[in-house]
Design a protein around this motif. Structure first.
Motif, short mmCIF file in Angstrom:
data_model
loop_
_atom_site.label_atom_id
_atom_site.label_comp_id
_atom_site.label_asym_id
_atom_site.label_seq_id
_atom_site.Cartn_x
_atom_site.Cartn_y
_atom_site.Cartn_z
N GLY A 158 44.02 31.88 35.91
CA GLY A 158 42.77 31.22 35.54
C GLY A 158 42.48 29.96 36.33
O GLY A 158 41.66 29.14 35.90
N ILE A 159 43.12 29.78 37.50
CA ILE A 159 42.90 28.55 38.26
C ILE A 159 41.50 28.48 38.86
O ILE A 159 41.10 27.43 39.36
CB ILE A 159 43.96 28.35 39.36
N TRP A 160 40.76 29.60 38.82
CA TRP A 160 39.37 29.56 39.30
C TRP A 160 38.56 28.54 38.50
O TRP A 160 37.62 27.94 39.02
CB TRP A 160 38.73 30.94 39.19
N PRO A 199 40.42 22.60 32.69
CA PRO A 199 40.38 23.69 31.70
C PRO A 199 41.75 24.36 31.61
O PRO A 199 42.49 24.45 32.61
CB PRO A 199 39.33 24.65 32.28
N PRO A 200 42.13 24.85 30.43
CA PRO A 200 43.44 25.51 30.29
C PRO A 200 43.48 26.85 30.99
O PRO A 200 42.45 27.53 31.15
CB PRO A 200 43.59 25.66 28.77
N ILE A 201 44.68 27.23 31.43
CA ILE A 201 44.89 28.56 32.00
C ILE A 201 45.79 29.35 31.06
O ILE A 201 46.39 28.81 30.14
CB ILE A 201 45.51 28.49 33.41
N GLU A 202 45.88 30.67 31.29
CA GLU A 202 46.63 31.56 30.40
C GLU A 202 48.03 31.78 30.94
O GLU A 202 48.21 32.22 32.08
CB GLU A 202 45.91 32.90 30.27
N HIS A 211 40.27 39.69 40.34
CA HIS A 211 40.33 38.53 39.44
C HIS A 211 39.63 37.36 40.13
O HIS A 211 39.74 37.19 41.37
CB HIS A 211 41.78 38.18 39.13
N PRO A 212 38.92 36.50 39.37
CA PRO A 212 38.25 35.34 39.99
C PRO A 212 39.21 34.39 40.72
O PRO A 212 38.80 33.69 41.64
CB PRO A 212 37.60 34.63 38.79
N ASP A 213 40.50 34.36 40.31
CA ASP A 213 41.46 33.51 41.01
C ASP A 213 41.55 33.85 42.49
O ASP A 213 41.68 32.97 43.34
CB ASP A 213 42.85 33.66 40.39
N LEU A 214 41.49 35.15 42.79
CA LEU A 214 41.61 35.57 44.18
C LEU A 214 40.42 35.08 45.01
O LEU A 214 40.57 34.69 46.16
CB LEU A 214 41.73 37.10 44.25
N GLY A 215 39.23 35.09 44.39
CA GLY A 215 38.06 34.56 45.09
C GLY A 215 38.16 33.07 45.34
O GLY A 215 37.82 32.57 46.41
N ALA A 216 38.66 32.33 44.32
CA ALA A 216 38.81 30.89 44.48
C ALA A 216 39.81 30.56 45.57
O ALA A 216 39.59 29.67 46.40
CB ALA A 216 39.25 30.26 43.15
N LEU A 217 40.94 31.30 45.60
CA LEU A 217 41.95 31.07 46.63
C LEU A 217 41.42 31.46 48.02
O LEU A 217 41.68 30.76 49.00
CB LEU A 217 43.21 31.87 46.32
N ARG A 218 40.68 32.55 48.07
CA ARG A 218 40.15 32.98 49.37
C ARG A 218 39.20 31.93 49.93
O ARG A 218 39.25 31.59 51.12
CB ARG A 218 39.42 34.32 49.22
N ASN A 219 38.32 31.39 49.09
CA ASN A 219 37.39 30.36 49.56
C ASN A 219 38.13 29.13 50.06
O ASN A 219 37.74 28.52 51.06
CB ASN A 219 36.43 29.96 48.43
N ALA A 220 39.20 28.75 49.35
CA ALA A 220 39.96 27.57 49.76
C ALA A 220 40.69 27.81 51.08
O ALA A 220 40.73 26.94 51.95
CB ALA A 220 40.94 27.17 48.67
N LEU A 221 41.26 29.00 51.23
CA LEU A 221 42.07 29.29 52.41
C LEU A 221 41.24 29.60 53.63
O LEU A 221 41.70 29.42 54.77
CB LEU A 221 43.02 30.45 52.11
N GLU A 222 40.01 30.07 53.44
CA GLU A 222 39.14 30.37 54.58
C GLU A 222 38.30 29.18 54.99
O GLU A 222 37.50 29.26 55.91
CB GLU A 222 38.22 31.55 54.24
#
Length: 678
Positions: free
Chosen positions: A465-467, A416-419, A310-321
């Motif tokens: 959908g937080i990405w 943007p809204p999330i689900e 899911h794109p959320d995981l990529g967004a979180l990974r970029n923030a945490l790394e």
């Protein structure tokens, strides 16, 4: 002009017939009070009044075409940033702008729709002439004008500014897309003087102990050809290393790099790059730039576990790394890590927790992103929605477990809204960081919550959908830093408690000069239940010397302390909690950073503003040439544009119809009264 009925005309004929019958019933037969002539007059009055009533009940409406002049919109923006006062007197500037506003309202108020705004890091009101803005966002008024403008080519944007832009989107690109002229009135020194400036400093925000810290600075030199410049790197006020370069051109841009061995450094280190003042310079505020680097001695192990990619995981990974400060492992339900050691923190994205996984993450602080498959111990996520509902966040300003940047409080509802799949997530009021906005309506339904499970911090985001938030914050601010800091604050809260720890404090490690330092604390008793029976105090130190001692105040079910007006520099603190006869302590450090964006220029950006104006079909002037802008506005409005508009008016709104009815029935009553009928 024409008329039409909102009901079929046959109903009107029927109404007329009823009115005639009603009049004849009263006045057709002879009467001892009225002669024939008077009966005809009274019958005619009764019939006329009833016909008018029937006419109005048919809802008659007049319809006519009118011509009206279209007034074009003009957005006028005043630069409220602090750099405006480098060469201008605040009182003179205020008075000049007030005079321009009054004159233009009088001169152009009936020709244009004048929209007066201010701007610094974002749009403000035109009346806030405080010149305290720490940043200048020239794209803010441009984007605002873009939203307001129509296809009318007579519209324009007028900017009163020194021309220096240091945050937000590229204003020159925005001006290209505007399709309307931009006129700029530029303030500041226009004489080209010798000047050395640090344009940019690039460095790692975090570096691990023992590694080398790389610092690269971009320097500009004007009117200093043939001279040598000495650049020095300082750490905690002490000179660390220097380099000397030769300047070969009248307009030179140079890069100077330093490699700093971190050795046994640890924690926050305040650094400065400075150019030694050069001969002929009369403005040296831009000769230095401060920055902060955190030296880490350990990395946190974080598992990002999702049911599916899911794109959320990529967004979180970029923030945490960010900065390499964490070891981040991404895995999916069929790839649960087979590790012998527990992670420090866990993210569960729409992830059901099996017994095997529960065993591995027992007691580990966790961030949940709730989807249709999520299961969270202690939280009722039922009933689930089959189809997701779109919601936006609304930040709870009374949330006290940890603090977030003001940007989120002011702008989160525009994200943007999330689900979300669980509309009835239950949480205590003091645990709610954000509620939901559903179809533009604010609700009390929790969206982001934070709580403690047996003293272990937990956070849940009730949606996926937080990405999209990461992309939106980048679009709005030109950087991922706002999103990364938001995620970072959540994980600082999650990582703020070690196993069996009973006192923890959440605080910002970096604070801008002039802003408050906010400490949020929580105390647990021996049974690891949150308590407010303790007394908490904070000792503040600088260079190992105690500066002040503060007491925490109760804040919902926690404690809060706010410290203001600290000078730039490194600070450490020790928090002591007293519960009965027990004393529990914890400590930390933070740095107050100087904010220097608004003192980096000593002259007006005439070239940049001239280019911005010419791109859009406008031009640049100086304050003593404002009359040229007024002439341009007169030319814009010289071509009148008229449009036809259909104007419709219900006849029942015409007051004289009611007056006529009153006169008719009053006349009938008066004649009957006079003849003795009443």
């Amino acid at each position: 002009m024409s008329f039409y009925f909102q009901h079929h005309w046959l109903w009107f004929l029927l109404g007329v017939a009823v009115a005639l019958a009603a009049s004849l019933m009263v006045y057709y037969k002879p009467s001892p009070y009225f002669d024939r002539k008077l009966r005809i007059i009274l019958g005619a009055l009764r019939f006329s009044g009833l016909v008018i009533i029937v006419f109005l009940l048919m809802k008659p409406t007049s319809k006519r075409t009118i011509q009206e002049e279209i007034r074009p919109s003009i957005v006028i923006g005043f630069d409220h940033s602090a750099s405006m006062l480098i060469h201008e007197d605040e009182k003179v500037l205020k008075n000049q702008w007030i005079e321009v506003r009054e004159r233009w309202n009088k001169k152009f108020g009936d020709k244009f729709l004048l929209d007066w705004v201010g701007f610094e890091s974002a749009l403000t009101t035109a009346d806030s002439h405080y010149f305290t803005g720490e940043e200048t966002n020239l794209s803010a008024p441009i984007q605002y004008a873009k939203q307001r403008y129509t296809d009318d080519r007579r519209q324009a944007l007028i900017l009163f500014t020194d021309g220096w832009h240091n945050t937000g989107l590229d204003p020159w690109t925005g001006a290209d897309q505007l399709n309307h002229p931009v006129y700029t009135i530029v303030y500041g020194d226009t004489i080209k003087r010798p000047d050395a400036a640090i344009e940019r400093v690039t460095h790692n925000a975090f570096v691990y102990q023992g590694n080398k810290l790389e610092v690269e600075s971009e320097l500009s030199f004007k009117q200093l050809k043939g001279k040598n410049a000495k650049i020095t790197l300082y750490i905690e006020g002490a000179s660390l290393m220097s380099k000397t370069i030769s300047i070969d051109n009248a307009q030179a841009l140079e890069k100077v790099s330093f490699e700093v061995p971190t050795g046994k450094m640890k924690g926050l280190q305040r650094m400065r790059i400075a150019i030694e003042p050069m001969e002929g310079e009369n403005f040296t505020e831009n000769n230095q730039r401060d920055f902060v680097v955190e030296i880490l001695d350990t990395k946190k192990k974080i598992w990002l576990l999702g049911k599916h990619p899911h794109p959320d995981l990529g967004a979180l990974r970029n923030a945490l790394e960010d900065g390499g400060r964490n070891e981040v492992l991404v895995a999916f339900s069929e790839e649960i890590p087979n590790a012998t050691e527990q992670p420090d923190l866990v993210v569960l994205h729409n992830m059901p927790v099996s017994n095997a996984l529960q065993f591995k993450i027992e007691g580990v602080p966790t961030l949940y992103l709730i989807g249709s498959s999520s299961v969270i111990s202690g939280l009722n996520l039922e009933p689930r929605r089959q189809n997701p509902e779109l919601v936006q966040p609304l930040i709870n300003r009374n949330f006290s477990k940890f603090s977030i940047d003001d940007w989120w409080s002011n702008n989160a509802r525009k994200l943007p809204p999330i689900e979300t799949y669980s509309p009835r997530l239950n949480a205590a009021a003091n645990s709610i960081l954000s509620t939901c906005i559903v179809e533009g309506i604010a609700t009390e339904r929790p969206l982001i919550i934070a709580w403690e499970n047996s003293g272990i911090p937990m956070v849940a985001i009730n949606g996926l959908g937080i990405w999209q938030w990461r992309l939106h914050t980048f679009k709005e601010t030109g950087s991922h830093q706002v999103f990364n800091d938001f995620i970072g604050q959540i994980f600082r809260y999650l990582g703020s408690v070690q196993k069996n720890q009973r006192l923890f404090v959440n605080y910002p490690q970096r604070v801008r000069e002039g802003r408050s330092v906010i400490f949020d604390a929580r105390m647990y008793d021996a049974a690891y239940q949150s308590t407010q029976e303790a007394k908490l105090s904070l000792q503040l130190f600088r260079n190992n010397e105690e500066l002040f001692r503060y007491d925490f105040m109760e804040n919902n079910d926690a404690y809060r302390l706010s410290i203001r007006d600290l000078d730039t520099g490194n600070f450490s603190f020790r928090v002591e909690g007293i519960l009965g006869e027990e004393k529990i302590q914890t400590s930390g450090q933070f740095v107050v950073e100087a904010f220097q964006l608004e003192n980096q220029r000593n002259e007006a950006n005439t070239e940049g503003m001239s280019d911005l104006s010419l791109r859009s079909g406008g031009f640049m002037v100086f304050p003593n040439e404002i009359s040229k802008i007024e002439s341009a506005l007169e030319e814009l409005v010289s071509d009148r544009i008229l449009r036809e508009r259909l104007k419709m008016r219900p006849l029942i709104d015409i007051w004289w119809f009611i007056l006529l009815l009153v006169l008719i029935f009053a006349s009938e009553w008066f004649l009957r009264r006079r003849m003795g009928s009443y």
